[in-house]
Design a protein around this motif. Sequence first.
Motif, mmCIF file in Angstrom:
data_model
loop_
_atom_site.group_PDB
_atom_site.id
_atom_site.type_symbol
_atom_site.label_atom_id
_atom_site.label_comp_id
_atom_site.label_asym_id
_atom_site.label_seq_id
_atom_site.Cartn_x
_atom_site.Cartn_y
_atom_site.Cartn_z
ATOM 1 N N GLY A 247 3.606 -1.298 -18.446
ATOM 2 C CA GLY A 247 4.281 -0.486 -17.444
ATOM 3 C C GLY A 247 4.351 -1.134 -16.071
ATOM 4 N N MET A 248 3.425 -2.076 -15.833
ATOM 5 C CA MET A 248 3.470 -2.787 -14.553
ATOM 6 C C MET A 248 4.808 -3.503 -14.396
ATOM 7 S SD MET A 248 -0.240 -4.584 -14.518
ATOM 8 C CE MET A 248 -1.753 -3.672 -14.303
ATOM 9 N N GLY A 249 5.347 -3.975 -15.515
ATOM 10 C CA GLY A 249 6.634 -4.666 -15.484
ATOM 11 C C GLY A 249 7.724 -3.762 -14.970
ATOM 12 N N THR A 250 7.689 -2.500 -15.392
ATOM 13 C CA THR A 250 8.695 -1.548 -14.921
ATOM 14 C C THR A 250 8.548 -1.334 -13.420
ATOM 15 O OG1 THR A 250 8.451 -0.448 -17.057
ATOM 16 C CG2 THR A 250 9.668 0.730 -15.349
ATOM 17 N N PHE A 251 7.304 -1.174 -12.978
ATOM 18 C CA PHE A 251 7.091 -0.982 -11.540
ATOM 19 C C PHE A 251 7.632 -2.179 -10.757
ATOM 20 C CE2 PHE A 251 4.698 -2.010 -7.758
ATOM 21 C CZ PHE A 251 4.927 -0.873 -6.992
ATOM 22 N N ASP A 252 7.309 -3.374 -11.215
ATOM 23 C CA ASP A 252 7.760 -4.577 -10.504
ATOM 24 C C ASP A 252 9.278 -4.580 -10.323
ATOM 25 O OD1 ASP A 252 5.197 -5.437 -10.399
ATOM 26 O OD2 ASP A 252 5.365 -6.934 -11.982
ATOM 27 N N GLN A 253 9.984 -4.380 -11.451
ATOM 28 C CA GLN A 253 11.449 -4.425 -11.384
ATOM 29 C C GLN A 253 11.977 -3.395 -10.396
ATOM 30 O OE1 GLN A 253 13.369 -6.617 -12.985
ATOM 31 N NE2 GLN A 253 11.802 -7.524 -14.322
ATOM 32 N N LEU A 254 11.477 -2.166 -10.510
ATOM 33 C CA LEU A 254 11.967 -1.104 -9.641
ATOM 34 C C LEU A 254 11.637 -1.404 -8.181
ATOM 35 C CD1 LEU A 254 10.989 1.997 -11.796
ATOM 36 C CD2 LEU A 254 13.285 1.087 -11.436
ATOM 37 N N ASN A 255 10.460 -1.960 -7.962
ATOM 38 C CA ASN A 255 10.045 -2.196 -6.573
ATOM 39 C C ASN A 255 10.850 -3.313 -5.920
ATOM 40 O OD1 ASN A 255 8.557 -1.693 -4.243
ATOM 41 N ND2 ASN A 255 7.031 -3.244 -4.782
ATOM 42 N N PHE A 256 10.988 -4.463 -6.594
ATOM 43 C CA PHE A 256 11.715 -5.520 -5.871
ATOM 44 C C PHE A 256 13.223 -5.311 -5.883
ATOM 45 C CE2 PHE A 256 10.185 -8.165 -9.676
ATOM 46 C CZ PHE A 256 11.381 -8.155 -10.381
ATOM 47 N N ARG A 257 13.705 -4.533 -6.832
ATOM 48 C CA ARG A 257 15.137 -4.192 -6.757
ATOM 49 C C ARG A 257 15.375 -3.207 -5.606
ATOM 50 N NH1 ARG A 257 16.114 -7.971 -9.327
ATOM 51 N NH2 ARG A 257 16.800 -8.158 -11.481
ATOM 52 N N THR A 258 14.432 -2.294 -5.382
ATOM 53 C CA THR A 258 14.612 -1.283 -4.342
ATOM 54 C C THR A 258 14.282 -1.837 -2.959
ATOM 55 O OG1 THR A 258 13.865 0.325 -5.963
ATOM 56 C CG2 THR A 258 14.036 1.094 -3.697
ATOM 57 N N ASN A 259 13.106 -2.526 -2.879
ATOM 58 C CA ASN A 259 12.606 -2.903 -1.558
ATOM 59 C C ASN A 259 12.630 -4.404 -1.274
ATOM 60 O OD1 ASN A 259 11.881 -0.183 -0.887
ATOM 61 N ND2 ASN A 259 10.179 -0.405 -2.325
ATOM 62 N N GLY A 260 13.057 -5.160 -2.249
ATOM 63 C CA GLY A 260 13.167 -6.594 -2.023
ATOM 64 C C GLY A 260 11.882 -7.348 -2.295
ATOM 65 N N TYR A 261 12.059 -8.656 -2.454
ATOM 66 C CA TYR A 261 10.966 -9.537 -2.818
ATOM 67 C C TYR A 261 9.812 -9.488 -1.827
ATOM 68 C CZ TYR A 261 8.502 -14.006 -3.398
ATOM 69 O OH TYR A 261 7.544 -14.962 -3.547
ATOM 70 N N GLN A 262 10.141 -9.610 -0.523
ATOM 71 C CA GLN A 262 9.085 -9.745 0.475
ATOM 72 C C GLN A 262 8.165 -8.528 0.495
ATOM 73 O OE1 GLN A 262 8.834 -12.776 1.693
ATOM 74 N NE2 GLN A 262 6.801 -12.065 2.295
ATOM 75 N N PHE A 263 8.786 -7.354 0.473
ATOM 76 C CA PHE A 263 7.969 -6.139 0.480
ATOM 77 C C PHE A 263 7.071 -6.086 -0.756
ATOM 78 C CE2 PHE A 263 7.149 -1.737 -0.684
ATOM 79 C CZ PHE A 263 6.584 -1.263 0.486
ATOM 80 N N HIS A 264 7.651 -6.457 -1.887
ATOM 81 C CA HIS A 264 6.913 -6.411 -3.151
ATOM 82 C C HIS A 264 5.661 -7.298 -3.071
ATOM 83 C CE1 HIS A 264 6.262 -6.080 -7.471
ATOM 84 N NE2 HIS A 264 6.242 -7.393 -7.573
ATOM 85 N N VAL A 265 5.875 -8.518 -2.628
ATOM 86 C CA VAL A 265 4.763 -9.460 -2.557
ATOM 87 C C VAL A 265 3.722 -8.990 -1.539
ATOM 88 C CG1 VAL A 265 4.141 -11.845 -2.129
ATOM 89 C CG2 VAL A 265 6.308 -11.314 -3.207
ATOM 90 N N ASP A 266 4.187 -8.495 -0.411
ATOM 91 C CA ASP A 266 3.256 -8.049 0.632
ATOM 92 C C ASP A 266 2.453 -6.832 0.170
ATOM 93 O OD1 ASP A 266 4.082 -10.059 2.220
ATOM 94 O OD2 ASP A 266 5.406 -8.851 3.489
ATOM 95 N N LEU A 267 3.147 -5.953 -0.519
ATOM 96 C CA LEU A 267 2.461 -4.759 -1.017
ATOM 97 C C LEU A 267 1.317 -5.168 -1.938
ATOM 98 C CD1 LEU A 267 2.424 -1.625 -1.344
ATOM 99 C CD2 LEU A 267 3.901 -1.940 -3.325
ATOM 100 N N LEU A 268 1.619 -6.107 -2.834
ATOM 101 C CA LEU A 268 0.618 -6.510 -3.797
ATOM 102 C C LEU A 268 -0.496 -7.344 -3.173
ATOM 103 C CD1 LEU A 268 2.760 -7.263 -6.959
ATOM 104 C CD2 LEU A 268 1.495 -5.213 -6.354
ATOM 105 N N ALA A 269 -0.182 -7.953 -2.038
ATOM 106 C CA ALA A 269 -1.215 -8.742 -1.366
ATOM 107 C C ALA A 269 -2.040 -7.870 -0.427
ATOM 108 C CB ALA A 269 -0.574 -9.896 -0.599
ATOM 109 N N GLY A 270 -1.788 -6.576 -0.450
ATOM 110 C CA GLY A 270 -2.567 -5.661 0.366
ATOM 111 C C GLY A 270 -2.092 -5.590 1.805
ATOM 112 N N LYS A 271 -0.883 -6.107 2.085
ATOM 113 C CA LYS A 271 -0.413 -6.103 3.467
ATOM 114 C C LYS A 271 0.469 -4.901 3.772
ATOM 115 C CE LYS A 271 -0.369 -11.132 3.535
ATOM 116 N NZ LYS A 271 0.539 -12.222 3.160
ATOM 117 N N GLU A 272 0.861 -4.160 2.741
ATOM 118 C CA GLU A 272 1.648 -2.948 2.972
ATOM 119 C C GLU A 272 0.866 -1.769 2.405
ATOM 120 O OE1 GLU A 272 4.521 -2.535 4.512
ATOM 121 O OE2 GLU A 272 5.371 -4.549 4.703
ATOM 122 N N ASP A 273 1.277 -0.590 2.827
ATOM 123 C CA ASP A 273 0.550 0.603 2.425
ATOM 124 C C ASP A 273 1.166 1.212 1.163
ATOM 125 O OD1 ASP A 273 -0.869 2.891 2.217
ATOM 126 O OD2 ASP A 273 -0.317 3.713 4.181
#
Lengths: 300, 436, 318
Positions: free
Chosen positions: B213-239
Amino acid sequence: MTATLERPSVAVRKKRSVTPARVALHVFLVLTCLMTLTPLLWAVYASLRTYEDTSVNGYFSIAKSLTFENFAKAWEIGDLPHFYWNTFLITVPALILTLVLSSMVAFGVSRFSFKFNIALLMLFTAGNLLPQQVIVTPLWRLYRLIELPAWMSESESLIDSPLGVILIHIAFQMGFCTFVLSNYMKTIPYELTEAARVDGASVFRQYWQLTLPLCRPVLAALATLEFTWIYNDFLWALVLIQDGDKMPVTSALQNLKGTFFTDNNLIAAGSLLVALPTLVVFFVLQRQFVGGLTLGSTKG
Amino acid sequence: MVLQTPGSTPLPHFGRRTMLRVMLAGAGVAATSGLLSACGGGSGSGGDSKVVTFGNNLSDQVPKDAITAALKGFEGQSGGLSVTINTKQHEQYQEQINNYLQGKPDDVLAWFAGYRMRFFADQGLTGDVSDLWGKIGGNYSDALKQASTATDGKQYFVPFTQYPWGMFYRKSVWQERGYAVPKTLDELVALATKMKADGLIPIAFAQKQGWPGMGTFDQLNFRTNGYQFHVDLLAGKEDWQDKRVKDVFDTWKRLLPFHQENALGREWQEAAQSLQQKKSGMYLLGSFLGQQFPDAEKEDLDFFPFPEINPEHGTDTVEAPIDGYMMAKKPGNPEGALKLLEYLSTAEPQLTYLKSDSSVVATNQKADTSSYNSLQKKAAEVIKGAKHITQFLDRDTDPGFASEAATNGLIEFIKDPNSVDSVLKGMADQAKNIFK
Amino acid sequence: MTAVQEKPKAVAPSGPPPRRRGKRATALAGTDKLVLALMLGIPAVVHLLFVWVPTLGSIALSFSRWNGIGGLEDIEWIGVANYVEIFSEYPRFWPAVQHNLIWLLFLLVVPTTAGLLLAVLLDRELRFSRIYQSALYMPMVLSLALVGFIWQLIYTPDGGLLNSLLGLSADPVDWIGDSDINLYAVLVAAAWRHTGYIMLLYLAGLKSVDPALKEAAALDGASSAQTFFRVTFPVMKPVNIVVAVVTVIEALRAFDIVYVINKGRNGLELLSVLVTDNIIGEASRIGRGSAVAVILLTISLGVIIPYLYQVFSKENRT
């Protein structure tokens, strides 16, 4: 169960007369046994079918054909002979040493008196009842500190060595065996060793030649139980062994369960093969089992 | 003092001090064997300069045979070096990695690129291979180099193969029913609705193992919010309680009715079989799903990148995890280890590997793709066309966060999609705890 | 296992010797002392070193924050913060405690009753008794990992045996995936394996009940149920204690089966799983894992100590 099967002996007929209660009892027991065996038989059924069959028809269907192919495949792909050997190298020494060491402790605490023999017994018993996960991390560190010469352990430490797994099994299982054995030994009349002592038998002789032979039934029962427990262990090997080739057969089973491809029929076959030795040991020693556990009975 | 058990039977006895002393003596004997042996050894693992040890996590039969074949090639041309392969079950390998790296790791060992590699490199548990990268750098694209670089700017990883995530489907089913590849989220919903009416399960789904299911989250997240947000979120830089994350889950909620039911009790292999048996219309997964297909049907398998959700980002990001190799911190045979890593970065072993395992593609950019099957060609093309490449949720974030907070959070959400707020709060709390 | 029992005085060989015969105790020779000390010392050291020393280590680590990498100097000591976090924040902790308790209750009721019933039924002159016993005991020798796998074949929503038998193939129940019922589904599997064990213990206990007692009761006109509850069951008190302790420990230690089924997530959380998740794996949180382990240890000791007290205080009275 039918009357025709009954032997003409009067005594037997008297004992096994067919009463409705008896029939009901047998019917109940047969049904219960069948229910108990169903899950196992279901796995056997699955193991005899092909992937092509079950992936199309599902498991709840009449098999197109039955084959032992999965067993042969599991044997080969799982490299089972190799892993059986690994398990053997762990289980047998661990089993023997556990029984020897715990019988020595049991002998000591049950035949001699010193201030802390009860404390010692309590320590062993309590240790056996601890949840295994509690000691994992410090044990791993401890094992890493203990260096061994290459002839004792290929990895030169207790990590990644069958010796390390053997040791922790011994340390853990001794508690249970000591407890059972000491209670059994207490039922052996003291006069026996007392007489030997008067005759000048050494402590070791009293243990080895007098006490142990009398403990044969309980040792057999313990051997069966401990074999099952050590053989089926899954946690210690996972934590302590790092070389895939040294894993015991229970962990090797994981290799059959593919990450990217799963054939449940194959796993079923492999699982059954892995369970085979415990089943064999159980059936061979079964007679000893209940007898061996019937200890310190009210029959004296 | 005379001691006696409270028991009534006469027993030989001796004083506590004597007993203690003798017991300690006994203990001494037992301990000595350990101490004596402690003096020996200590030469470090395998000093044999003719052998390179290789930690392998490809335990399934097909990939295992494939990597064995690839390593055979090394033995042939390395001038007398031989490789000892240590294969561990894929999941077990990951569970053990921490202790493995601190114990006696193999000279060259399998791992994943990205954050997951950095986690260990940053703590000094693996060997620096930047010098080697000077030699092999030309084999790889910049994105791959980036994924092999740790926080200190040095490389600790050599990529081997790669595979994309996408929406997989059976060409024959789609042709028969006249389905077309959806370009946008709305088209996807329309297609799924149609599939449902046609008696198909629109999207196969399985979450029992916790990670698909993580795969589904990834696709939805970077399609919606873009690569940078996705990476930052996962690196603990976004809330995690950010409105943007909430949007992702709202979209997911909209799609959930089209997903296969009872996902939490199903393994992905079973979900893949429902696709193979033409019971499901599509399945969002990595291309390793092909391994669950019989050979004869592999050509029928195709995929498309997850459709666009936010026009600002289009489909510019592709999730394409990289598998490769690291070097132990203190390899028993350092020269051999580097030689083997260098070999693994070339096209030859990668193509040898692909011969047996056709579900992945080579990472070496010079590798000849003419022998690829249609699925591999498409995969290579999609990866090449991507502006950004992500690894996978559990490879792009702290492993502790992935295995605890993320896994259990997603399970909670799938169980009860209306619990988004509490799920996200829980994840946010744990993220704060981990990314301090 | 049933050896806990003391011998009734009446049958003790040669009668209980008078209390004060200590003077007859013989002193041991020097070599004998050494031999005995070795016989006790070596096992004691192995046990202490590999079981109790690490246990103490875990207790110490529960006050730390550490990812398991590096040496002692990398450990940050943070007092009781782990415990505070576990009790107040850790989302999986309380469900795990609850599941362990349900596990315990279930095992204490279902397999114990079933095991006792079967033991009573089989403890008589009966044809095929041995075959019945074997069949009932068989699941016990299988590893929990295998038990987990077998039951997955039964529970899976896609063509599993149970859904097919119940005629639910069209709208299957997700026995493993539905967190409201999966704990009980797994408990059935665990009970399947546990019942044989309990039956065996009771069988051993029943075999040791002096038939003369039963005969005497029967002569007095007691029905078999009366005989059982008034005569047999009380005599088996030591077995009951053993069964209770074995069950409690099994319930607290339960691990393999849920770990094999879904790694102990989604309604199958158990304390042992939390310990494992925190201390084994890529990013270990040794401190938190050890703290859960210590909590588990405390609960276990809460059971172990009264049990040992019961067993050994009786011994002291003998």
